[in-house]
Design a protein around this motif. Structure first.
Motif, PDB file in Angstrom:
ATOM      1  N   CYS A 203      27.549 -14.945 -12.437  1.00 44.34           N
ATOM      2  CA  CYS A 203      26.316 -14.291 -12.893  1.00 44.34           C
ATOM      3  C   CYS A 203      26.248 -14.219 -14.416  1.00 44.34           C
ATOM      4  CB  CYS A 203      26.214 -12.884 -12.317  1.00 44.34           C
ATOM      5  SG  CYS A 203      25.914 -12.842 -10.538  1.00 44.34           S
ATOM      6  N   LYS A 207      21.902 -19.083 -16.270  1.00 46.31           N
ATOM      7  CA  LYS A 207      21.320 -18.912 -14.936  1.00 46.31           C
ATOM      8  C   LYS A 207      20.054 -19.758 -14.805  1.00 46.31           C
ATOM      9  CE  LYS A 207      21.804 -14.522 -15.963  1.00 46.31           C
ATOM     10  NZ  LYS A 207      23.009 -14.506 -16.790  1.00 46.31           N
ATOM     11  N   GLU A 215      19.378 -14.998  -6.940  1.00 43.89           N
ATOM     12  CA  GLU A 215      19.205 -13.711  -6.264  1.00 43.89           C
ATOM     13  C   GLU A 215      20.316 -13.484  -5.237  1.00 43.89           C
ATOM     14  OE1 GLU A 215      17.236 -11.357  -6.943  1.00 43.89           O
ATOM     15  OE2 GLU A 215      15.694 -12.249  -8.207  1.00 43.89           O
ATOM     16  N   PHE A 218      23.425 -12.155  -6.953  1.00 44.48           N
ATOM     17  CA  PHE A 218      23.328 -10.719  -7.267  1.00 44.48           C
ATOM     18  C   PHE A 218      23.487  -9.870  -6.002  1.00 44.48           C
ATOM     19  CE2 PHE A 218      20.901 -12.158 -11.139  1.00 44.48           C
ATOM     20  CZ  PHE A 218      21.817 -11.674 -12.045  1.00 44.48           C
ATOM     21  N   GLU A 222      26.269  -6.981  -5.228  1.00 38.78           N
ATOM     22  CA  GLU A 222      25.842  -5.610  -4.952  1.00 38.78           C
ATOM     23  C   GLU A 222      26.388  -5.103  -3.624  1.00 38.78           C
ATOM     24  OE1 GLU A 222      21.634  -5.911  -7.441  1.00 38.78           O
ATOM     25  OE2 GLU A 222      21.658  -6.091  -5.262  1.00 38.78           O
ATOM     26  N   LEU A 246      23.749  -5.096 -13.962  1.00 36.09           N
ATOM     27  CA  LEU A 246      22.305  -4.880 -14.117  1.00 36.09           C
ATOM     28  C   LEU A 246      21.794  -5.509 -15.412  1.00 36.09           C
ATOM     29  CD1 LEU A 246      22.059  -1.206 -12.817  1.00 36.09           C
ATOM     30  CD2 LEU A 246      21.315  -3.283 -11.653  1.00 36.09           C
ATOM     31  N   CYS A 248      23.004  -8.252 -16.655  1.00 35.29           N
ATOM     32  CA  CYS A 248      22.901  -9.686 -16.304  1.00 35.29           C
ATOM     33  C   CYS A 248      21.595  -9.958 -15.571  1.00 35.29           C
ATOM     34  CB  CYS A 248      24.070 -10.103 -15.418  1.00 35.29           C
ATOM     35  SG  CYS A 248      25.603 -10.349 -16.293  1.00 35.29           S
ATOM     36  N   LYS A 249      21.231  -9.053 -14.676  1.00 33.41           N
ATOM     37  CA  LYS A 249      19.993  -9.221 -13.912  1.00 33.41           C
ATOM     38  C   LYS A 249      18.778  -9.142 -14.847  1.00 33.41           C
ATOM     39  CE  LYS A 249      19.582  -7.689  -9.650  1.00 33.41           C
ATOM     40  NZ  LYS A 249      19.374  -6.849  -8.446  1.00 33.41           N
ATOM     41  N   TYR A 252      18.409 -12.324 -16.630  1.00 34.03           N
ATOM     42  CA  TYR A 252      17.807 -13.328 -15.745  1.00 34.03           C
ATOM     43  C   TYR A 252      16.289 -13.146 -15.665  1.00 34.03           C
ATOM     44  CZ  TYR A 252      16.471 -15.670 -11.432  1.00 34.03           C
ATOM     45  OH  TYR A 252      15.828 -16.450 -10.507  1.00 34.03           O
ATOM     46  N   TYR A 253      15.832 -11.908 -15.551  1.00 36.48           N
ATOM     47  CA  TYR A 253      14.387 -11.653 -15.522  1.00 36.48           C
ATOM     48  C   TYR A 253      13.724 -12.153 -16.806  1.00 36.48           C
ATOM     49  CZ  TYR A 253      14.918  -8.559 -11.448  1.00 36.48           C
ATOM     50  OH  TYR A 253      15.180  -8.055 -10.201  1.00 36.48           O
ATOM     51  N   CYS A 262      11.921  -7.076 -16.642  1.00 33.85           N
ATOM     52  CA  CYS A 262      13.085  -7.011 -17.532  1.00 33.85           C
ATOM     53  C   CYS A 262      13.058  -5.738 -18.371  1.00 33.85           C
ATOM     54  CB  CYS A 262      13.096  -8.243 -18.446  1.00 33.85           C
ATOM     55  SG  CYS A 262      14.407  -8.234 -19.685  1.00 33.85           S
TER      56      CYS A 262
END
Length: 544
Positions: A203, A207, A215, A218, A222, A246, A248-249, A252-253, A262
């Motif tokens: 992750c 990406k 997804e 992630f 989780e 989070l 990292c997420k 990605y957004y 984001c």
């Protein structure tokens, strides 16, 4: 002194270190070493000196020891002292002779008798060889030999996947291309209990996979749990609320163009951990894209107050001025950020963009070229160089740089979009269609951000007289944005070319509703009305 008393003193030293009472630790460690002259106690004394910032004294103590050159721990700590003293050549000399290939494989090393000196060590330790490889990488990076630094960082993470700092340097400093990061990650030898770490690392890297793949990564993390006792839910642990994950997420957004999502996520994270710097950088980037100058101003003020010596703080100031279109001030602060941290990629790119915004191409090119040299794994500087050439209508040169960017990161849809624009401007419409279709194939989720690409594809189809495909693309673009002059004008013109004058007139009117003074639509509307009037007359009809 009895062994029991000495062991008590060792305990005092360790307790002082844990409570950050370094002067006390140094005092008692010195007495223990004097009583025993044991290498382990000398090492403990050197550790206390190092933690108390007495680097020169710690180095002298280690260097005076007869085992410094045959024990890796002594040698490593001595080299760490030289690192803190910024004596990089001596640091490398202390670490000894070794070579590494481009894949991070170390060879020609001499065997050393590694003594286990930490009597109260943890059950699991970072491999000392990995730490030494990482320190070599740090030294070479400080000496601006980034090629060697990259190889030693790879050697460090391959020697021990738990050496996260090595992976962080490779990723944050953009030392590897997208494929190289994936290849390195697949070569790491994780322990059977480290499946979660392998997923986490996947992750962290670039990406650019399909949305479903990212997804899934992630979701896997989780749900990842460590169940010490299946009958007791209190033993269940999860990374679902981990700040790094989070962040990292959120990154990605941002990469997908989901700037609102984001920004919302980073806002929540910064409430939880206001000083998470990676999250702060993503938050600034999202605020920039959304044009949220108020948030940028507040963030910049807080960062400058809390971290006046960090490049990120002055980068935030530069972002604020860029957002309000004060490009001279923006450049000044981006430049300050790069002077504080020459490896801060975002500041170099921002510096170039501030020049490009004022069409000062030579200075922008200089900044982008510096960034391309410093960050070979980052395709953005090369991409922006291509954009500058395209702005000056040097399409062949622009195409060359876009192809270079594609080689570095073959999964970024923006690269394919720019190649399509170049091909369109060079009137190579078949090639343009190919690149625009590839762009859409690489987009994780189609959003309003990519509406211009769909419109460009429609334009290319229209040029090839593939009117049905063009109309379909224009209609698709309208589902993404209903306020695009270019879409309505293109759709109207396509209907006009097919002699569907009624539909053409309708869409010319819609375009003019968005921009009443548009010259092209005004003229074409008049022609469409005339053409419709002519088409409605029966040529056999006689007028009396």
């Amino acid at each position: 002194m009895k062994e029991e008393q000495i062991e008590k003193l060792r305990g005092v030293v360790r307790d002082c270190v844990s409570k950050h009472l370094y002067s006390s630790a140094i005092f008692f460690a010195d007495k223990v070493a004097a009583f025993t002259n044991d290498p382990a106690d000398i090492y403990m004394q050197a550790q206390a000196l190092f933690l108390g910032r007495h680097y020169r004294r710690a180095f002298h103590l280690l260097n005076a020891s007869k085992i410094v050159l045959r024990d890796l721990r002594f040698r490593y700590l001595a080299a760490k002292c030289l690192e803190e003293l910024k004596e990089w050549d001596q640091c490398l000399s202390m670490l000894g002779d070794a070579r590494v290939d481009e894949h991070g494989n170390v060879y020609d090393t001499k065997d050393c008798n590694v003594m286990y000196l930490d009597k109260d060590g943890e059950d699991r330790e970072i491999n000392i060889s990995s730490a030494i490889c990482f320190l070599r990488g740090r030294a070479y990076e400080a000496l601006e030999n980034r090629a060697q630094a990259r190889q030693w960082y790879k050697a460090a993470i391959k020697a021990d996947p738990l050496c996260y700092e090595a992976l962080e340097c490779l990723i944050e400093n953009h030392m590897l291309a997208c494929e190289e990061e994936t290849s390195l990650l697949s070569s790491l030898q994780f322990g059977p209990e480290d499946g979660w770490l392998s997923s986490f690392y996947s992750c962290l890297i670039k990406k650019y996979d399909k949305e479903s793949v990212i997804e899934a990564k992630f979701r896997e993390l989780e749900k990842e749990s460590c169940n010490g006792n299946s009958t007791s839910p209190s033993f269940m642990h999860t990374l679902k609320n981990d700040t790094d994950l989070l962040a990292c997420k959120a990154e990605y957004y941002h990469q997908c163009g989901e700037y609102h999502k984001c920004f919302e996520l980073t806002s929540i994270l910064l409430e939880k951990d206001p000083f998470h710097l990676k999250c702060t950088l993503v938050h600034l980037a999202a605020a920039m894209e959304l044009g949220n100058s108020n948030e940028l101003y507040l963030m910049a003020c807080n960062l400058v107050k809390d971290y006046p010596q960090k490049a990120l703080s002055w980068f935030a100031v530069g972002c604020y001025y860029y957002c309000i279109k004060k490009y001279d001030q923006s450049r000044r602060y981006f430049s300050k950020a790069t002077s504080l941290d020459g490896t801060f990629a975002s500041a170099w790119i921002g510096y170039g963009n501030a020049y490009a915004a004022q069409e000062e191409g030579d200075q922008a090119m200089s900044a982008y070229r510096t960034a391309a040299r410093l960050f070979p794994g980052c395709h953005l500087p090369t991409l922006y160089i291509g954009m500058e050439y395209m702005r000056t209508h040097s399409y062949k040169l622009a195409e060359q740089f876009f192809m270079q960017a594609k080689t570095i990161c073959p999964s970024d849809p923006l690269v394919y979009n720019e190649l399509g624009v170049v091909a369109y401007n060079m009137k190579e419409y078949n090639k343009a269609v190919l690149w625009f279709e590839k762009t859409l194939a690489h987009i994780p989720s189609l959003s309003q951000l990519w509406e211009p690409t769909v419109v460009n594809l429609a334009h290319a189809y229209r040029k090839l007289k593939m009117y049905h495909e063009a109309t379909s693309c224009y209609e698709r673009a309208l589902t993404l944005s209903t306020r695009s002059l270019s879409t309505y004008a293109g759709l109207a013109y396509t209907y006009h070319l097919q002699d569907n004058f009624t539909a053409a007139i309708t869409h010319y009117h819609k375009a003019l509703w968005l921009k009443p003074d548009d010259q092209f639509c005004t003229e074409m509307l008049s022609l469409a009305i005339i053409d419709e009037g002519r088409s409605g007359i029966d040529p056999k009809m006689e007028f009396r």
